[in-house]
Design an enzyme around this catalytic site. Structure first.
Site, mmCIF file in Angstrom:
data_model
loop_
_atom_site.group_PDB
_atom_site.id
_atom_site.type_symbol
_atom_site.label_atom_id
_atom_site.label_comp_id
_atom_site.label_asym_id
_atom_site.label_seq_id
_atom_site.Cartn_x
_atom_site.Cartn_y
_atom_site.Cartn_z
ATOM 1 N N SER A 13 51.173 18.267 46.517
ATOM 2 C CA SER A 13 49.848 18.905 46.575
ATOM 3 C C SER A 13 48.939 18.471 45.417
ATOM 4 O O SER A 13 49.379 18.330 44.272
ATOM 5 C CB SER A 13 50.015 20.426 46.520
ATOM 6 O OG SER A 13 48.754 21.020 46.327
ATOM 7 N N LYS A 64 49.775 30.542 56.420
ATOM 8 C CA LYS A 64 48.406 31.067 56.466
ATOM 9 C C LYS A 64 48.259 32.315 57.339
ATOM 10 O O LYS A 64 47.373 33.130 57.104
ATOM 11 C CB LYS A 64 47.424 29.984 56.940
ATOM 12 C CG LYS A 64 47.184 28.910 55.887
ATOM 13 C CD LYS A 64 46.109 27.946 56.305
ATOM 14 C CE LYS A 64 45.980 26.846 55.281
ATOM 15 N NZ LYS A 64 44.889 25.923 55.558
ATOM 16 N N ASN A 85 43.746 31.491 53.399
ATOM 17 C CA ASN A 85 44.168 30.392 52.511
ATOM 18 C C ASN A 85 43.985 30.741 51.038
ATOM 19 O O ASN A 85 44.364 29.964 50.165
ATOM 20 C CB ASN A 85 43.403 29.105 52.836
ATOM 21 C CG ASN A 85 42.020 29.088 52.236
ATOM 22 O OD1 ASN A 85 41.333 30.109 52.213
ATOM 23 N ND2 ASN A 85 41.594 27.949 51.730
ATOM 24 N N ASP A 100 38.573 27.796 54.042
ATOM 25 C CA ASP A 100 38.696 26.474 54.678
ATOM 26 C C ASP A 100 37.444 26.082 55.461
ATOM 27 O O ASP A 100 36.888 25.003 55.261
ATOM 28 C CB ASP A 100 39.895 26.447 55.640
ATOM 29 C CG ASP A 100 41.231 26.347 54.918
ATOM 30 O OD1 ASP A 100 41.265 25.774 53.811
ATOM 31 O OD2 ASP A 100 42.229 26.835 55.469
ATOM 32 N N GLY A 128 43.734 23.859 66.717
ATOM 33 C CA GLY A 128 44.791 24.498 65.937
ATOM 34 C C GLY A 128 44.208 25.376 64.835
ATOM 35 O O GLY A 128 43.040 25.760 64.877
ATOM 36 N N ASN A 150 40.664 19.593 73.444
ATOM 37 C CA ASN A 150 42.037 19.709 72.950
ATOM 38 C C ASN A 150 43.007 19.224 74.016
ATOM 39 O O ASN A 150 42.701 19.256 75.208
ATOM 40 C CB ASN A 150 42.345 21.173 72.591
ATOM 41 C CG ASN A 150 43.564 21.299 71.711
ATOM 42 O OD1 ASN A 150 43.736 20.520 70.770
ATOM 43 N ND2 ASN A 150 44.422 22.257 71.995
ATOM 44 N N THR A 152 45.800 20.660 74.809
ATOM 45 C CA THR A 152 46.135 21.855 75.588
ATOM 46 C C THR A 152 44.855 22.667 75.759
ATOM 47 O O THR A 152 44.368 23.286 74.798
ATOM 48 C CB THR A 152 47.188 22.695 74.831
ATOM 49 O OG1 THR A 152 48.165 21.810 74.288
ATOM 50 C CG2 THR A 152 47.838 23.726 75.713
ATOM 51 N N ASP A 154 44.100 25.455 77.238
ATOM 52 C CA ASP A 154 44.187 26.904 77.007
ATOM 53 C C ASP A 154 43.952 27.266 75.555
ATOM 54 O O ASP A 154 43.361 28.282 75.236
ATOM 55 C CB ASP A 154 45.586 27.429 77.395
ATOM 56 C CG ASP A 154 45.752 27.505 78.895
ATOM 57 O OD1 ASP A 154 44.744 27.283 79.596
ATOM 58 O OD2 ASP A 154 46.876 27.769 79.356
HETATM 59 P P1 ATR Z 1 47.106 23.355 62.157
HETATM 60 O O1 ATR Z 1 47.338 24.799 61.894
HETATM 61 O O2 ATR Z 1 47.482 22.480 61.002
HETATM 62 O O3 ATR Z 1 45.762 23.032 62.710
HETATM 63 P P2 ATR Z 1 48.410 23.471 64.720
HETATM 64 O O4 ATR Z 1 48.004 24.877 64.866
HETATM 65 O O5 ATR Z 1 49.799 23.097 65.099
HETATM 66 O O6 ATR Z 1 48.224 22.945 63.236
HETATM 67 O O7 ATR Z 1 47.349 22.581 65.546
HETATM 68 C C1 ATR Z 1 47.444 21.247 65.586
HETATM 69 C C2 ATR Z 1 46.314 20.623 66.428
HETATM 70 O O8 ATR Z 1 46.647 19.255 66.550
HETATM 71 C C3 ATR Z 1 46.198 21.134 67.857
HETATM 72 O O9 ATR Z 1 44.891 20.949 68.336
HETATM 73 C C4 ATR Z 1 47.190 20.214 68.586
HETATM 74 O O10 ATR Z 1 46.978 20.104 69.977
HETATM 75 P P3 ATR Z 1 47.694 21.133 70.994
HETATM 76 O O11 ATR Z 1 46.993 22.442 70.836
HETATM 77 O O12 ATR Z 1 47.512 20.527 72.337
HETATM 78 O O13 ATR Z 1 49.137 21.197 70.563
HETATM 79 C C5 ATR Z 1 46.852 18.919 67.931
HETATM 80 N N1 ATR Z 1 47.905 17.910 68.007
HETATM 81 C C6 ATR Z 1 49.025 17.833 67.260
HETATM 82 N N2 ATR Z 1 49.733 16.748 67.580
HETATM 83 C C7 ATR Z 1 49.049 16.115 68.572
HETATM 84 C C8 ATR Z 1 49.238 14.921 69.326
HETATM 85 N N3 ATR Z 1 50.306 14.130 69.129
HETATM 86 N N4 ATR Z 1 48.297 14.578 70.244
HETATM 87 C C9 ATR Z 1 47.214 15.341 70.449
HETATM 88 N N5 ATR Z 1 46.978 16.477 69.771
HETATM 89 C C10 ATR Z 1 47.868 16.862 68.848
#
Ligand code: ATR
Length: 280
Positions: A13, A64, A85, A100, A128, A150, A152, A154
């Site tokens: 960090s 978090k 955070n 953040d 995320g 995104n 996903t 949903d």
């Molecule tokens: P953080 O809290 O660090 O933002 P997270 O809640 O796990 O981490 O969210 C990660 C984000 O990166 C999400 O938008 C995730 O997409 P999904 O919601 O579909 O999982 C996205 N993400 C992570 N790895 C990915 C990948 N290989 N391809 C596309 N999107 C990815």
């Protein structure tokens, strides 16, 4: 002042470096300690920090959200975002904040104030934890439209309730849709971990069809120039690097703890060097 960071893993960090600079700016003595703990030690570590009367601390991945039950109070924005955070201790009570999103927007506004002039269209990539804070804060600015893409869908839809603006038109879409309509955006923000070291060649979508002069921002700061930013730059985009969010969320956290203003721009060049020197 006794400060610190709790998370896992955090041995690389850069927060201790940043907060040491801020302490120097206001001629304050203090410590910023790393509390790298695994989940089964979280409760014990927190009660130790409470007993030590730590003045404040940052919280990072994966705690978090998990930190919230341990707090005495939640700032209204942190409550809406659902993540903390920054924790401030006052009269041995812990108050949770989220710097953040505001840190991110403050950094962006400092570099590109014209983006906040009222008629701009935004594409947010990812839904995320990081995206939640950024989206919530974006919705308090005068944008015309924000589209959330995104993998996903949903999860993108779950962000919609964070929008309290009556003016901004918010929709969700797939990465495929976003790629097709890329040229309509004035600002594109990448909030996923895709492209982060060691997977430096991956990017969520191609930047082929961006509008000239668009601002493309990536919150990934390792590597300094992500594949997405490099791609965008070659298409004539202006770019905004990920280290800025880190720096400005730290500035806002430090100001909460110290009650004093500090200057993030002053340490930015030295901070970029720190990032480039980190060995993983
Ligand atoms: P953080 O809290 O660090 O933002 P997270 O809640 O796990 O981490 O969210 C990660 C984000 O990166 C999400 O938008 C995730 O997409 P999904 O919601 O579909 O999982 C996205 N993400 C992570 N790895 C990915 C990948 N290989 N391809 C596309 N999107 C990815």
């Amino acid at each position: 002042m006794k400060l610190g960071l709790i998370g896992y893993p955090i041995q690389h960090s850069l927060s201790p470096w940043i907060h040491k600079q801020f302490m120097q700016q206001i001629e304050m003595t203090g410590t910023y300690q790393l509390y790298e703990v695994e989940q089964n030690q979280l409760a014990e570590q927190l009660s130790q920090m409470k007993a030590e009367r730590i003045n404040g601390f940052n919280v990072t991945v994966p705690y978090k959200q998990m930190i919230i039950p341990y707090l005495d109070e939640l700032d209204v924005h942190a409550e809406q975002i659902g993540a903390v955070n920054t924790v401030l201790q006052r009269d041995n009570r812990w108050i949770g904040y989220n710097t953040d999103g505001l840190g991110y927007i403050t950094a962006l506004k400092t570099k590109y104030p014209e983006l906040f002039s009222g008629d701009k269209r935004v594409l947010l990539l990812g839904a995320g934890g990081a995206s939640r804070g950024i989206f919530y804060t974006l919705c308090q600015e005068p944008f015309e439209a924000i589209d959330i893409a995104n993998r996903t869908l949903d999860r993108a839809d779950e962000l919609l309730i964070l929008n309290h603006s009556n003016q901004i038109k918010v929709t969700t879409c797939t990465y495929e849709d976003a790629e097709k309509s890329l040229s309509q955006y004035d600002l594109i923000i990448q909030t996923t971990s895709v492209g982060m070291k060691p997977n430096v060649n991956s990017q969520v979508i191609s930047m082929n069809n961006v509008k000239r002069g668009v601002v493309v921002s990536d919150i990934v700061y390792q590597p300094f120039l992500t594949s997405l930013l490099d791609d965008a730059k070659q298409q004539g985009a202006r770019i905004h690097h990920g280290h800025e969010m880190l720096l400005y969320q730290a500035k806002l956290a430090f100001q909460l703890w110290s009650g004093k203003q500090v200057n993030a721009e002053k340490i930015e060049v030295a901070f970029m060097e720190q990032i480039k020197n980190v060995r993983n």
